[in-house]
Design an enzyme around this catalytic site. Structure first.
Site, PDB file in Angstrom:
ATOM      1  N   ASN A 110     -30.729 -41.046 -34.185  1.00  0.00           N
ATOM      2  CA  ASN A 110     -29.916 -42.206 -34.540  1.00  0.00           C
ATOM      3  C   ASN A 110     -30.543 -43.497 -34.004  1.00  0.00           C
ATOM      4  O   ASN A 110     -29.853 -44.405 -33.582  1.00  0.00           O
ATOM      5  CB  ASN A 110     -28.499 -42.009 -33.956  1.00  0.00           C
ATOM      6  CG  ASN A 110     -27.536 -43.105 -34.357  1.00  0.00           C
ATOM      7  OD1 ASN A 110     -27.501 -43.519 -35.505  1.00  0.00           O
ATOM      8  ND2 ASN A 110     -26.753 -43.601 -33.397  1.00  0.00           N
ATOM      9  N   GLN A 186     -33.535 -43.030 -26.456  1.00  0.00           N
ATOM     10  CA  GLN A 186     -34.983 -42.911 -26.555  1.00  0.00           C
ATOM     11  C   GLN A 186     -35.622 -43.847 -25.543  1.00  0.00           C
ATOM     12  O   GLN A 186     -35.010 -44.836 -25.134  1.00  0.00           O
ATOM     13  CB  GLN A 186     -35.397 -43.452 -27.927  1.00  0.00           C
ATOM     14  CG  GLN A 186     -35.866 -42.432 -28.893  1.00  0.00           C
ATOM     15  CD  GLN A 186     -36.105 -43.082 -30.242  1.00  0.00           C
ATOM     16  OE1 GLN A 186     -35.192 -43.617 -30.841  1.00  0.00           O
ATOM     17  NE2 GLN A 186     -37.310 -43.026 -30.709  1.00  0.00           N
ATOM     18  N   LYS A 392     -32.831 -43.390 -47.980  1.00  0.00           N
ATOM     19  CA  LYS A 392     -33.746 -44.393 -47.429  1.00  0.00           C
ATOM     20  C   LYS A 392     -33.608 -45.726 -48.160  1.00  0.00           C
ATOM     21  O   LYS A 392     -34.001 -46.761 -47.652  1.00  0.00           O
ATOM     22  CB  LYS A 392     -35.209 -43.923 -47.567  1.00  0.00           C
ATOM     23  CG  LYS A 392     -35.515 -42.591 -46.886  1.00  0.00           C
ATOM     24  CD  LYS A 392     -35.530 -42.721 -45.377  1.00  0.00           C
ATOM     25  CE  LYS A 392     -35.904 -41.410 -44.687  1.00  0.00           C
ATOM     26  NZ  LYS A 392     -35.545 -41.426 -43.256  1.00  0.00           N
TER      27      LYS A 392
END
EC number: 2.7.7.9
Length: 504
Positions: A110, A186, A392
């Protein structure tokens, strides 16, 4: 005699390069230390972990040269290393499927923003179907599993510093759902100047003029950041055994009980540490990474790693028939073991960017699937195309919003009314790129059950209840506008020029 001239007078170039490399590493180390001194006490620990991780990656980047695969060593994977999904499904499910599900953790990637679709904030918060966002659908799917089988499958979101704050705000709305939701971040790595290879950032902040100085280093970062977050150990402590990892914008990536059962109860008694779902390439997927056999191990090869002379061969649908969907099933114990041995090996992806001010930078990234070669007993499973439904672009969005799919408990399935199971090819032009423009141009989503191919270009709008069948091409030339009237049925039609229907 200085070190430099000594190095040059000795064995020439290679030693000279080695000295340059060491000097560069030293310069980067000093710059990173300077940045670290600007961290506050509560930022210090995770900033240090991030910068240490970056230094390791940068060290490897300086060691590696050119495309990282030797084309001559690439072989087709052996027959049994990629199993057809039908074979795995044919084994059926055990009676104790609940206890198998309780060993699972679902992880969604995410970290991405909705910028390519003209949206601010996390991509996962874009509405994709009946006002439901990617995140809503994910929560609904897992809640449905937990209610149906009386289980406790948690959802974990890997956020980036770009998406974390907005995502956490929205999570409160799921407090009453039967899904435990966890998040971790991250890493945040510094972008480096393309010429000097030194970090662009001068301090740890990532606001103001420093906004562009940092980046999330690709989803290959999941292993280190999941481990560093403490969640990996938490889940192992709770008896969880596998994570199912996928992109949050892949609406086909639902928990598959047959694959999970295959992992937990392997037919040969030997458990897989890593399963990659692959699917057959179509002409639209020629750039996708493919599974190969390389030096005796399954290996993911991405287009960026292929020597220029072999790119066409790599794209050929006949030689490399499958590509990676990025739906991955990975053993938690194996991630812990490999992470602690520093043994997860992923090729570096060098991603060049130009900042707003015109500065050329590079960011070093890795991809989660590339680690397959570090795990034992890994396997590819060739799954139906329906497990790969990424959104996308607004062209993809049109497909998933249409009557081609029906929505049930957060999962999209192809409508039974469609006679052939392939998805139509849809190409919407640049007037439709941004979600808000796209929504403005469709009064309602057309009936597309019998559509094969749609191309729309220029200033085009669609009235209510339009039906599109076969091949439909609508092209409004520059300065012209085409309004498709309400209730129109277009079957194998090309519409061009100027068509405005005015009520009077």
């Amino acid at each position: 005699m200085s070190d430099l001239s000594k190095a040059m007078s000795q064995d020439g170039a290679s030693q000279f390069q080695e000295v340059i490399r060491q000097e560069l590493e030293l310069s980067v180390k000093k710059e990173l230390e300077k940045i670290l001194t600007t961290a506050s006490s509560h930022e210090f620990e995770h900033t240090k972990k991030d910068l240490d991780g970056f230094r390791k990656l940068f060290h490897r980047f300086l060691q590696e040269k050119g495309p990282s695969v030797d084309w001559g060593k690439i072989q087709r994977p052996p027959e049994d290393s990629i199993q057809p999904y039908e074979k795995i499904k044919a084994r059926g499910l055990p009676d104790n499927i609940s206890s198998v599900l309780n060993k699972l953790v679902v992880v969604k990637l995410n970290g991405g923003l909705g910028t390519s679709m003209g949206c601010k904030g996390p991509k996962s918060l874009i509405g994709v179907r009946n006002e439901n966002t990617f995140l809503d659908l994910t929560v609904q799917q897992i809640e449905h599993l937990n209610k149906t089988y009386n289980t406790d499958v948690p959802l974990v979101l890997m956020n980036s510093f770009n998406t974390d704050e907005d995502t956490k705000k929205i999570l409160q709305k799921y407090n009453h759902c039967r899904v435990k939701i966890y998040t971790f971040n991250q890493s945040r790595y510094p972008r480096i100047n393309k010429e000097s290879l030194l970090p662009v950032a001068k301090d740890v902040s990532y606001s103001g003029e420093n906004t562009e100085a940092w980046y999330p280093p690709g989803h290959g970062d999941i292993y280190a950041s999941f481990y560093n977050s403490g969640l990996l150990d938490t889940f192992i402590g709770e008896g969880k055994e596998y994570i199912f990892v996928s992109n949050i914008d892949n609406l086909g990536a639902t928990v598959d009980l047959y694959i999970l059962n295959h992992l937990m109860n392997p037919p040969n008694g030997k458990r897989c540490e890593f399963v990659m779902e692959v699917t057959n390439k179509t002409r639209a997927d020629v750039k996708g990474g493919t599974l190969t056999q390389y030096e005796g191990k399954l290996r993911l090869v991405e287009i960026a790693q292929v020597p220029k002379a072999h790119v066409d061969e790599f794209k050929s649908v006949s030689k490399f028939k499958i590509f990676n969907t990025n739906n991955l099933w990975i053993s938690l114990a194996a991630v812990k073991r490999l992470q602690e041995q520093n043994a997860i090996d992923m090729e570096i992806i060098v991603n060049p960017k130009t900042l707003d001010g015109g500065l050329n930078v590079i960011q070093l990234e890795t991809a989660v699937g590339a680690a397959i070669k570090s795990f034992e007993n890994s396997l590819g499973i060739n799954v139906p195309r329906s497990r790969f439904l990424p959104v996308k672009t607004t062209s993809d969005l049109l497909l998933v919003m249409s009557n081609l799919y029906s929505l049930n408990a957060g999962s999209l399935t192809m409508s039974e009314k469609r006679e052939f199971p392939t998805v139509p090819l849809v190409k919407l032009g640049s007037s439709f790129t941004k979600v808000q423009d796209y929504l403005r141009r469709f009064e309602s989503i057309p009936d597309m059950l019998e559509l094969d191919h749609l191309t729309v270009s220029g200033d085009v709008t669609f009235g209510k209840n339009v039906s599109l069948k076969g091949t439909v091409i609508i092209i409004a030339n520059h300065g012209d506008r085409i309004d498709i009237p309400p209730g129109a049925v277009l079957e194998n039609k090309i519409v061009s020029g100027n068509l405005r229907i005015l009520d009077h």
